[in-house]
Write an enzyme that holds these catalytic residues in place. Structure first.
Site, PDB file in Angstrom:
ATOM      1  N   ARG A   1       0.837  -1.197   0.000  1.00 41.17           N
ATOM      2  CA  ARG A   1       0.000   0.000   0.000  1.00 41.17           C
ATOM      3  C   ARG A   1       0.873   1.249   0.000  1.00 41.17           C
ATOM      4  O   ARG A   1       1.861   1.333   0.725  1.00 41.17           O
ATOM      5  CB  ARG A   1      -0.935   0.014   1.215  1.00 41.17           C
ATOM      6  CG  ARG A   1      -1.895  -1.167   1.219  1.00 41.17           C
ATOM      7  CD  ARG A   1      -2.874  -1.118   2.355  1.00 41.17           C
ATOM      8  NE  ARG A   1      -3.671  -2.348   2.390  1.00 41.17           N
ATOM      9  CZ  ARG A   1      -4.556  -2.655   3.334  1.00 41.17           C
ATOM     10  NH1 ARG A   1      -4.750  -1.807   4.331  1.00 41.17           N
ATOM     11  NH2 ARG A   1      -5.235  -3.786   3.286  1.00 41.17           N
TER      12      ARG A   1
ATOM     13  N   ARG B   1       2.368   1.224  10.209  1.00 39.80           N
ATOM     14  CA  ARG B   1       1.801   1.574   8.905  1.00 39.80           C
ATOM     15  C   ARG B   1       2.908   1.479   7.865  1.00 39.80           C
ATOM     16  O   ARG B   1       3.701   2.395   7.691  1.00 39.80           O
ATOM     17  CB  ARG B   1       1.207   2.990   8.951  1.00 39.80           C
ATOM     18  CG  ARG B   1       0.283   3.320   7.785  1.00 39.80           C
ATOM     19  CD  ARG B   1      -0.323   4.701   7.957  1.00 39.80           C
ATOM     20  NE  ARG B   1      -1.172   4.774   9.113  1.00 39.80           N
ATOM     21  CZ  ARG B   1      -2.461   4.426   9.156  1.00 39.80           C
ATOM     22  NH1 ARG B   1      -3.038   3.978   8.062  1.00 39.80           N
ATOM     23  NH2 ARG B   1      -3.162   4.532  10.261  1.00 39.80           N
TER      24      ARG B   1
ATOM     25  N   GLU C   1      -6.310  -1.035  15.363  1.00 32.46           N
ATOM     26  CA  GLU C   1      -6.928  -2.025  14.491  1.00 32.46           C
ATOM     27  C   GLU C   1      -5.934  -3.122  14.113  1.00 32.46           C
ATOM     28  O   GLU C   1      -4.805  -2.839  13.721  1.00 32.46           O
ATOM     29  CB  GLU C   1      -7.439  -1.360  13.217  1.00 32.46           C
ATOM     30  CG  GLU C   1      -8.044  -2.322  12.211  1.00 32.46           C
ATOM     31  CD  GLU C   1      -8.058  -1.768  10.799  1.00 32.46           C
ATOM     32  OE1 GLU C   1      -8.080  -2.590   9.863  1.00 32.46           O
ATOM     33  OE2 GLU C   1      -8.028  -0.536  10.627  1.00 32.46           O
TER      34      GLU C   1
ATOM     35  N   SER D   1     -10.094  -6.266  10.135  1.00 37.53           N
ATOM     36  CA  SER D   1     -11.304  -5.609   9.658  1.00 37.53           C
ATOM     37  C   SER D   1     -12.090  -6.632   8.841  1.00 37.53           C
ATOM     38  O   SER D   1     -11.567  -7.178   7.877  1.00 37.53           O
ATOM     39  CB  SER D   1     -10.941  -4.392   8.797  1.00 37.53           C
ATOM     40  OG  SER D   1     -12.103  -3.662   8.442  1.00 37.53           O
TER      41      SER D   1
ATOM     42  N   ARG E   1       0.960  -6.278  12.720  1.00 31.76           N
ATOM     43  CA  ARG E   1       0.343  -5.688  13.917  1.00 31.76           C
ATOM     44  C   ARG E   1       0.203  -6.720  15.037  1.00 31.76           C
ATOM     45  O   ARG E   1       0.257  -6.365  16.213  1.00 31.76           O
ATOM     46  CB  ARG E   1      -0.993  -5.062  13.554  1.00 31.76           C
ATOM     47  CG  ARG E   1      -0.809  -3.856  12.634  1.00 31.76           C
ATOM     48  CD  ARG E   1      -2.000  -2.952  12.566  1.00 31.76           C
ATOM     49  NE  ARG E   1      -1.677  -1.751  11.795  1.00 31.76           N
ATOM     50  CZ  ARG E   1      -2.410  -0.643  11.773  1.00 31.76           C
ATOM     51  NH1 ARG E   1      -3.526  -0.578  12.486  1.00 31.76           N
ATOM     52  NH2 ARG E   1      -2.033   0.400  11.057  1.00 31.76           N
TER      53      ARG E   1
END
Length: 428
Positions: A262, A277, A349, A352, A392
């Site tokens: 990403r 991130r 988070e 999801s 994460r």
């Protein structure tokens, strides 16, 4: 993609749904373009009908010996042919404009999704487990990793720039162990089939799951027209594109452990420290393909599968239902699982899980034939979820299992994957 027929019949409902998402209403513009298309098609059909009639008149005129009439009608047919070709080109342009507009409209939220603008309006569904207690001030993962000598941001930056990390030794093995542990749970206990998909896909695949055309800036693309997957959801969901399945084949449940890529274009200045991130990270993805009648139940099941990963690891977390303004473009309803990070003293988070209804299926032309039906088909419903984000999870394990001397204890569930290693100590 939404059903244009549904939009025609429910323009107010569409605009109301978009307002819930804090987006501008589009039904007036869309219906005007749709009516222009339909009016143009009527005109085009009239031209085609007249051409067919005229072609028959030519034969009759020649059969009766009326060459003058035959020549006149042949001239008319030639003119009609040109008008029809021009009309068909106009039809293609209108279709492209209409499809582009519809393809940029977000999915309609389910009725129980809370209305809100951002993450502050998300609804807490439940908390599981307890926060760990420490008799010292807990450190963040990047402090722990660097002090252990096993997490190197400088080496990553020298070769790749920011938002990359080099892991070494037992910390690299721990990342690999987490991914394998998650994939084994998904495939051996939760009924998912393991898939090893391509990491490079074409435009159509990303259009199918909703990343294109609207979110191209969030992606990495190559110089030969392919894109690096931002999540294995893209590849796994597209396994059913252009297919007509039998209802007996559903549900389909597939899982993959892959890198994800990403650009993080919209996150400048956010989470710049550490590996929260990243441009490249591993994730165990869960994808389900179901019927309309079972998709919401499947969302609860999928979320439970992702939660079980954290339960087995002994991590405290909460489940949040995302509000309309924080929900993804393709989603009708989303649960975020947020794990507790004591080093940051906050929840972040880690998974999801979303149900998309037939939104992606329409873009992919993925259908199924209901039991007992020979001709009729319906669009499948698709779901996707992180089961979970490996990086994460690594952060969460490091911060929750850290010791006062800076070492990290390995959770019991991972020790077999770590060849019996129970603790990660500083190198040297």
């Amino acid at each position: 993609m939404l059903d244009i027929k549904w939009i025609r019949e429910n323009p107010e409902a569409l605009d109301a749904a978009l307002r819930k998402r804090d987006a501008e209403p589009v039904s007036a513009e869309l219906l005007q373009l749709d009516e222009s298309r339909r009016a143009h098609l009527r005109t085009l059909q009239e031209l085609q009908g007249r051409r067919n009639d005229a072609s028959r008149e030519i034969g009759k005129a020649k059969a009766s010996g009326d060459e003058q009439r035959a020549k006149a009608v042949m001239q008319e047919v030639a003119e009609l042919k040109g008008a029809i070709q021009e009309g068909e080109e106009t039809e293609r342009r209108i279709d492209a404009s209409l499809n582009d507009l519809v393809s940029r409209i977000a999915n309609v939220p389910l009725d129980d999704v809370p209305v809100g603008k951002d993450e502050s309006d998300n609804l807490e569904v439940r908390k599981v487990g307890s926060k760990p207690s420490f008799d010292f001030s807990p450190k963040e993962h990047f402090e722990l990793g660097e002090n252990l000598g096993l997490m190197d941001f400088e080496a990553a930056a020298r070769m790749s720039g920011s938002r990359f990390t080099v892991l070494r030794g037992k910390l690299a093995r721990l990342e690999r162990a987490l991914g394998q542990f998650m994939l084994d749970l998904a495939t051996e206990e939760f009924g998912y089939t393991e898939v090893s998909p391509p990491l490079l896909v074409r435009d159509d695949a990303l259009f199918g799951t909703g990343q294109l055309p609207k979110f191209s800036e969030d992606l990495f693309n190559t110089n030969d027209g392919r894109w690096l997957i931002p999540t294995a959801e893209v590849a796994l969901t597209n396994l059913v594109r252009d297919q007509i399945l039998d209802e007996a084949e559903l549900p389909i449940r597939v899982s993959a452990l892959t890198p994800s890529f990403r650009s993080e274009a919209g996150s400048a200045g956010r989470d710049t420290k550490g590996m929260l991130r990243q441009h490249q990270f591993y994730k165990t993805e869960l994808v389900s393909v179901t019927t309309a009648e079972t998709s919401e139940q499947e969302l609860e099941r999928m979320t439970g599968c992702a939660e079980e990963v954290l339960k087995r690891l002994g991590l405290h977390y909460r489940v949040m239902m995302l509000c309309t303004g924080d929900m993804g473009f393709s989603s009708r309803k989303t649960y975020d699982i947020e794990v507790w990070l004591p080093g940051q003293n906050t929840y972040r988070e880690i998974s999801s899980c979303s149900v998309c209804g037939d939104f992606q299926a329409r873009r992919m032309q993925a259908r199924y034939r209901p039991a007992g039906e020979k001709q009729a088909t319906r669009f499948v419903h698709t779901l996707n979820g992180s089961g979970t984000a490996v990086g994460r999870a690594l952060i969460a394990v490091m911060e929750n299992y850290q010791q006062s001397d800076g070492s990290v204890v390995i959770p019991e569930a991972l020790r077999a994957y770590m060849h019996g290693v129970e603790r990660i100590d500083r190198v040297g």
